[in-house]
Scaffold this motif. Sequence first.
Motif, PDB file in Angstrom:
ATOM      1  N   PHE A   1       0.463  11.142 -10.429  1.00 29.21           N
ATOM      2  CA  PHE A   1      -0.724  11.977 -10.621  1.00 29.21           C
ATOM      3  C   PHE A   1      -0.826  13.159  -9.672  1.00 29.21           C
ATOM      4  O   PHE A   1      -1.775  13.938  -9.753  1.00 29.21           O
ATOM      5  N   GLY A   2       0.097  13.278  -8.748  1.00 36.95           N
ATOM      6  CA  GLY A   2       0.063  14.386  -7.796  1.00 36.95           C
ATOM      7  C   GLY A   2      -0.295  13.920  -6.392  1.00 36.95           C
ATOM      8  O   GLY A   2      -1.005  12.933  -6.215  1.00 36.95           O
ATOM      9  N   VAL A   3       0.212  14.658  -5.432  1.00 32.43           N
ATOM     10  CA  VAL A   3       0.002  14.317  -4.025  1.00 32.43           C
ATOM     11  C   VAL A   3      -1.494  14.281  -3.707  1.00 32.43           C
ATOM     12  O   VAL A   3      -2.246  15.178  -4.091  1.00 32.43           O
ATOM     13  N   GLY A   4      -1.919  13.234  -3.018  1.00 29.29           N
ATOM     14  CA  GLY A   4      -3.313  13.084  -2.615  1.00 29.29           C
ATOM     15  C   GLY A   4      -4.174  12.314  -3.595  1.00 29.29           C
ATOM     16  O   GLY A   4      -5.316  11.973  -3.288  1.00 29.29           O
ATOM     17  N   TYR A   5      -3.661  12.023  -4.786  1.00 35.04           N
ATOM     18  CA  TYR A   5      -4.466  11.331  -5.800  1.00 35.04           C
ATOM     19  C   TYR A   5      -4.864   9.934  -5.322  1.00 35.04           C
ATOM     20  O   TYR A   5      -6.002   9.509  -5.530  1.00 35.04           O
ATOM     21  N   ALA A   6      -3.925   9.241  -4.682  1.00 36.14           N
ATOM     22  CA  ALA A   6      -4.231   7.882  -4.193  1.00 36.14           C
ATOM     23  C   ALA A   6      -5.350   7.928  -3.155  1.00 36.14           C
ATOM     24  O   ALA A   6      -6.242   7.075  -3.166  1.00 36.14           O
ATOM     25  N   ARG A   7      -5.319   8.917  -2.277  1.00 34.93           N
ATOM     26  CA  ARG A   7      -6.358   9.052  -1.247  1.00 34.93           C
ATOM     27  C   ARG A   7      -7.722   9.322  -1.891  1.00 34.93           C
ATOM     28  O   ARG A   7      -8.751   8.828  -1.435  1.00 34.93           O
TER      29      ARG A   7
ATOM     30  N   MET B   1       0.826  -1.202   0.000  1.00 36.50           N
ATOM     31  CA  MET B   1       0.000   0.000   0.000  1.00 36.50           C
ATOM     32  C   MET B   1       0.864   1.257   0.000  1.00 36.50           C
ATOM     33  O   MET B   1       0.611   2.187  -0.775  1.00 36.50           O
ATOM     34  N   GLU B   2       1.887   1.278   0.856  1.00 33.89           N
ATOM     35  CA  GLU B   2       2.771   2.451   0.911  1.00 33.89           C
ATOM     36  C   GLU B   2       3.446   2.687  -0.439  1.00 33.89           C
ATOM     37  O   GLU B   2       3.524   3.823  -0.916  1.00 33.89           O
ATOM     38  N   GLN B   3       3.919   1.620  -1.054  1.00 36.85           N
ATOM     39  CA  GLN B   3       4.583   1.749  -2.353  1.00 36.85           C
ATOM     40  C   GLN B   3       3.602   2.208  -3.423  1.00 36.85           C
ATOM     41  O   GLN B   3       3.947   3.028  -4.283  1.00 36.85           O
ATOM     42  N   ALA B   4       2.378   1.681  -3.374  1.00 35.06           N
ATOM     43  CA  ALA B   4       1.370   2.074  -4.354  1.00 35.06           C
ATOM     44  C   ALA B   4       1.015   3.553  -4.205  1.00 35.06           C
ATOM     45  O   ALA B   4       0.889   4.269  -5.205  1.00 35.06           O
ATOM     46  N   VAL B   5       0.861   4.015  -2.971  1.00 37.17           N
ATOM     47  CA  VAL B   5       0.557   5.436  -2.735  1.00 37.17           C
ATOM     48  C   VAL B   5       1.680   6.300  -3.303  1.00 37.17           C
ATOM     49  O   VAL B   5       1.428   7.298  -3.989  1.00 37.17           O
ATOM     50  N   GLU B   6       2.929   5.912  -3.042  1.00 39.79           N
ATOM     51  CA  GLU B   6       4.068   6.679  -3.558  1.00 39.79           C
ATOM     52  C   GLU B   6       4.048   6.732  -5.087  1.00 39.79           C
ATOM     53  O   GLU B   6       4.264   7.797  -5.682  1.00 39.79           O
ATOM     54  N   LYS B   7       3.796   5.597  -5.715  1.00 42.39           N
ATOM     55  CA  LYS B   7       3.784   5.539  -7.186  1.00 42.39           C
ATOM     56  C   LYS B   7       2.631   6.358  -7.766  1.00 42.39           C
ATOM     57  O   LYS B   7       2.802   7.113  -8.721  1.00 42.39           O
TER      58      LYS B   7
END
Length: 100
Positions: free
Chosen positions: A35-41, A24-30
Amino acid sequence: MSVASDPPSGRIKAAAPETTAQYMEQAVEKIDGAFGVGYAREHPELLAAMVQAAAIEAAIEAGREAHGQAMVLADRVDRELCETILKMKPRCLGKQASML
């Protein structure tokens, strides 16, 4: 009982939450890197798909590794069996068997 003395399946189960968190951490970073900070959230479905893909890739690699180990053991058993049969041949078939 410690994880080190558990059977492999026990170690895998014990490591699963930690591994999932790493995926999950790696996916959020990628995702955020692309796509820009916060996109994963904001796109949990994308995050979930990335984590699932990472888990599938890890399972495939584990299967490959297990297959490789099994093949090494099978080769060893095959070699040892053939050696044993050759050693037993004269005992089972008599002295003439060594000429066969």
